[in-house]
Design a protein around this motif. Sequence first.
Motif, PDB file in Angstrom:
ATOM      1  N   GLN A 130       1.062  -1.359  -0.145  1.00  0.00           N
ATOM      2  CA  GLN A 130      -0.071  -0.214  -0.038  1.00  0.00           C
ATOM      3  C   GLN A 130       1.147   1.039   0.055  1.00  0.00           C
ATOM      4  O   GLN A 130       0.970   2.474  -0.693  1.00  0.00           O
ATOM      5  CB  GLN A 130      -1.175   0.030   1.281  1.00  0.00           C
ATOM      6  N   VAL A 131       2.124   1.364   1.014  1.00  0.00           N
ATOM      7  CA  VAL A 131       2.685   2.310   1.340  1.00  0.00           C
ATOM      8  C   VAL A 131       3.318   2.681  -0.889  1.00  0.00           C
ATOM      9  O   VAL A 131       4.117   3.654  -1.109  1.00  0.00           O
ATOM     10  CB  VAL A 131       3.787   2.057   2.068  1.00  0.00           C
ATOM     11  N   ALA A 132       3.717   1.540  -1.367  1.00  0.00           N
ATOM     12  CA  ALA A 132       5.073   1.786  -2.540  1.00  0.00           C
ATOM     13  C   ALA A 132       3.437   1.908  -3.674  1.00  0.00           C
ATOM     14  O   ALA A 132       3.532   2.619  -4.336  1.00  0.00           O
ATOM     15  CB  ALA A 132       4.978   0.004  -3.280  1.00  0.00           C
ATOM     16  N   LEU A 133       2.361   1.847  -3.929  1.00  0.00           N
ATOM     17  CA  LEU A 133       1.506   1.926  -3.975  1.00  0.00           C
ATOM     18  C   LEU A 133       0.564   3.626  -3.946  1.00  0.00           C
ATOM     19  O   LEU A 133       0.725   4.011  -5.431  1.00  0.00           O
ATOM     20  CB  LEU A 133       0.024   1.766  -3.953  1.00  0.00           C
ATOM     21  N   ASN A 134       1.342   4.173  -2.805  1.00  0.00           N
ATOM     22  CA  ASN A 134       0.874   5.216  -2.607  1.00  0.00           C
ATOM     23  C   ASN A 134       1.556   6.225  -3.059  1.00  0.00           C
ATOM     24  O   ASN A 134       1.781   7.709  -3.712  1.00  0.00           O
ATOM     25  CB  ASN A 134       1.148   6.039  -0.932  1.00  0.00           C
ATOM     26  N   ASP A 135       3.221   5.543  -3.607  1.00  0.00           N
ATOM     27  CA  ASP A 135       4.099   6.258  -4.083  1.00  0.00           C
ATOM     28  C   ASP A 135       4.201   6.211  -5.816  1.00  0.00           C
ATOM     29  O   ASP A 135       4.391   7.257  -6.348  1.00  0.00           O
ATOM     30  CB  ASP A 135       5.459   5.936  -3.704  1.00  0.00           C
ATOM     31  N   LEU A 136       3.721   5.514  -6.036  1.00  0.00           N
ATOM     32  CA  LEU A 136       3.832   4.914  -7.413  1.00  0.00           C
ATOM     33  C   LEU A 136       2.517   6.447  -7.537  1.00  0.00           C
ATOM     34  O   LEU A 136       2.488   6.639  -8.976  1.00  0.00           O
ATOM     35  CB  LEU A 136       3.569   3.899  -7.248  1.00  0.00           C
ATOM     36  N   GLU A 137       1.210   6.576  -6.816  1.00  0.00           N
ATOM     37  CA  GLU A 137       0.143   7.478  -7.317  1.00  0.00           C
ATOM     38  C   GLU A 137       0.638   8.446  -7.362  1.00  0.00           C
ATOM     39  O   GLU A 137       0.753  10.092  -8.797  1.00  0.00           O
ATOM     40  CB  GLU A 137      -0.645   7.164  -6.632  1.00  0.00           C
ATOM     41  N   GLU A 138       1.440   9.285  -6.167  1.00  0.00           N
ATOM     42  CA  GLU A 138       2.218  10.345  -6.207  1.00  0.00           C
ATOM     43  C   GLU A 138       3.309  10.506  -8.153  1.00  0.00           C
ATOM     44  O   GLU A 138       3.428  11.927  -8.073  1.00  0.00           O
ATOM     45  CB  GLU A 138       3.180  10.734  -4.965  1.00  0.00           C
ATOM     46  N   TYR A 139       4.104   9.697  -8.278  1.00  0.00           N
ATOM     47  CA  TYR A 139       5.112   9.801  -9.431  1.00  0.00           C
ATOM     48  C   TYR A 139       4.435   9.805 -10.604  1.00  0.00           C
ATOM     49  O   TYR A 139       4.713  10.523 -11.306  1.00  0.00           O
ATOM     50  CB  TYR A 139       6.034   8.579  -9.144  1.00  0.00           C
ATOM     51  N   ASP A 140       3.154   9.311 -10.143  1.00  0.00           N
ATOM     52  CA  ASP A 140       1.984   8.737 -11.878  1.00  0.00           C
ATOM     53  C   ASP A 140       2.284  10.252 -12.348  1.00  0.00           C
ATOM     54  O   ASP A 140       1.377  10.676 -13.303  1.00  0.00           O
ATOM     55  CB  ASP A 140       1.716   7.689 -11.824  1.00  0.00           C
ATOM     56  N   LYS A 141       1.968  11.190 -11.123  1.00  0.00           N
ATOM     57  CA  LYS A 141       1.051  12.681 -11.198  1.00  0.00           C
ATOM     58  C   LYS A 141       1.992  13.462 -12.460  1.00  0.00           C
ATOM     59  O   LYS A 141       1.826  14.484 -13.143  1.00  0.00           O
ATOM     60  CB  LYS A 141       1.145  13.682  -9.612  1.00  0.00           C
ATOM     61  N   ILE A 142       3.234  12.765 -12.282  1.00  0.00           N
ATOM     62  CA  ILE A 142       4.327  13.720 -12.751  1.00  0.00           C
ATOM     63  C   ILE A 142       5.851  13.397 -13.710  1.00  0.00           C
ATOM     64  O   ILE A 142       6.026  13.919 -14.438  1.00  0.00           O
ATOM     65  CB  ILE A 142       5.609  14.408 -11.828  1.00  0.00           C
ATOM     66  N   ILE A 143       4.930  11.386 -13.885  1.00  0.00           N
ATOM     67  CA  ILE A 143       5.821  10.525 -14.884  1.00  0.00           C
ATOM     68  C   ILE A 143       4.857   9.628 -15.622  1.00  0.00           C
ATOM     69  O   ILE A 143       3.970   9.022 -14.430  1.00  0.00           O
ATOM     70  CB  ILE A 143       7.385  10.681 -14.680  1.00  0.00           C
ATOM     71  N   SER A 144       4.878   8.884 -16.812  1.00  0.00           N
ATOM     72  CA  SER A 144       3.671   8.346 -16.483  1.00  0.00           C
ATOM     73  C   SER A 144       4.835   6.670 -16.495  1.00  0.00           C
ATOM     74  O   SER A 144       5.641   5.885 -16.809  1.00  0.00           O
ATOM     75  CB  SER A 144       3.812   8.320 -17.893  1.00  0.00           C
ATOM     76  N   ILE A 145       4.118   5.861 -15.289  1.00  0.00           N
ATOM     77  CA  ILE A 145       5.065   5.109 -14.656  1.00  0.00           C
ATOM     78  C   ILE A 145       4.039   4.054 -15.390  1.00  0.00           C
ATOM     79  O   ILE A 145       5.814   3.074 -15.740  1.00  0.00           O
ATOM     80  CB  ILE A 145       4.075   4.354 -13.605  1.00  0.00           C
ATOM     81  N   LYS A 146       3.072   3.815 -16.267  1.00  0.00           N
ATOM     82  CA  LYS A 146       2.883   2.655 -17.452  1.00  0.00           C
ATOM     83  C   LYS A 146       3.949   2.781 -18.206  1.00  0.00           C
ATOM     84  O   LYS A 146       4.143   1.805 -19.013  1.00  0.00           O
ATOM     85  CB  LYS A 146       1.058   2.996 -17.526  1.00  0.00           C
ATOM     86  N   ASP A 147       4.383   3.554 -19.165  1.00  0.00           N
ATOM     87  CA  ASP A 147       5.026   3.741 -20.222  1.00  0.00           C
ATOM     88  C   ASP A 147       6.541   3.440 -19.840  1.00  0.00           C
ATOM     89  O   ASP A 147       7.431   2.642 -19.882  1.00  0.00           O
ATOM     90  CB  ASP A 147       5.632   5.205 -21.012  1.00  0.00           C
TER      91      ASP A 147
END
Length: 387
Positions: A117-134
């Motif tokens: 859950q902590v990692a998911l929260n961090d990834l969601e924050e990153y995804d606002k400024i970079i594309s995690i999917k790409d």
Amino acid sequence: MIKVYFEDSDLEEYVLEDPIRIMETRNESTPKKAILPGSVLKLELEERGIKQKDFAREIGLPASNLNEYIHGKRGFTADFSLKLEDSLGIAADIWMNLQQNYELALARKQQLDIEEQVALNDLEEYDKIISIKDLTKRLGITSVSRKNILHQLTAMLNLKPAAELQVYACGKSYFKKSSKSKNDPRMILTWILLAKAEIKKVEVSGVFDISRKEKIINELQQVLHLNINSVNRVRDILSKNGIKFCIVEKMDSTPIDGYSFYDEDVPCIVVTKRRDTIDNFAFCIMHELGHLFLHLGENRSVEFVTLEEKERADKCEREADKFANDGLIPENIWKKSPAVKLDQYQIQKKYTEWADHLQLNKWIVLGRIGHELDFWRFKEDGTRRIS
């Protein structure tokens, strides 16, 4: 033989002698499913043909209490385990070990869930400024674990905290929306992270010496106009002169041609080959080389991302454009280029003849006149592609 049941999974058979061996058999340091001790007892009773109500009576427990032990509503105690030992002949410490391992597995699973859950929260924050999917697609990350994804991204990209990345992006002009091109600041930063990760893999054979500028320009000029094995030969020239070079494919909504910066003390040039033509490739190489010689200097934090723009308003970009034009075709030569009417056939014919006469690449010549006249409707013959 005693059958061991993994909660919420298919039944699997194991000899109930060593619960630790059972865990090792699953080859997982942190089991996804815990072995419920009551399920082991239930299967053992079924194996022996003993009804639960009869067994409860035999060991002196209400049937409802035994049912709670079997379904995990009560943990196996020392007293209950001794009753099982007396009745079934299976050592009490085996039952206690099963209970202990069950509780430990649950605790590990709970901790893993928290970390996920902590990692998911961090990834969601990153995804606002970079594309995690790409990023995961480009880097070949296939894990379904958010924790593993975050760990791999951090290791492969030397990823800074999301807040630091946001500050970095806010301080760079090329992350801002442009009315002249459909650039996406989020995707640009994503590409930059990939470029920086890719350049880390590159090694150079020489040391950069700014006094070798003219020699480097002349060597590149010859290779680019010849357009034979261009990418590898450009890479070799830059490497022996202490400049890292690589190609990183562009991303959607990132009209990037090139990127120049320092990786520690080594100057770097990254291009996208957004257009797979020798004129575009040659101009991009020389343009980024211009930034290297004219603008990077001693400040290792300076970097330049060259976006597609019809008009480059930035002074440094205009200077790099001029450096590229002069590096490919010196100004004193270009001034002698033919004057023709604004006609596709005449422009292509005259400038091709002029290029052939001077042993210049016709597409580099046509690319320059096309850019100056904003005229691109030339008939191609298959020689414009990068060899």
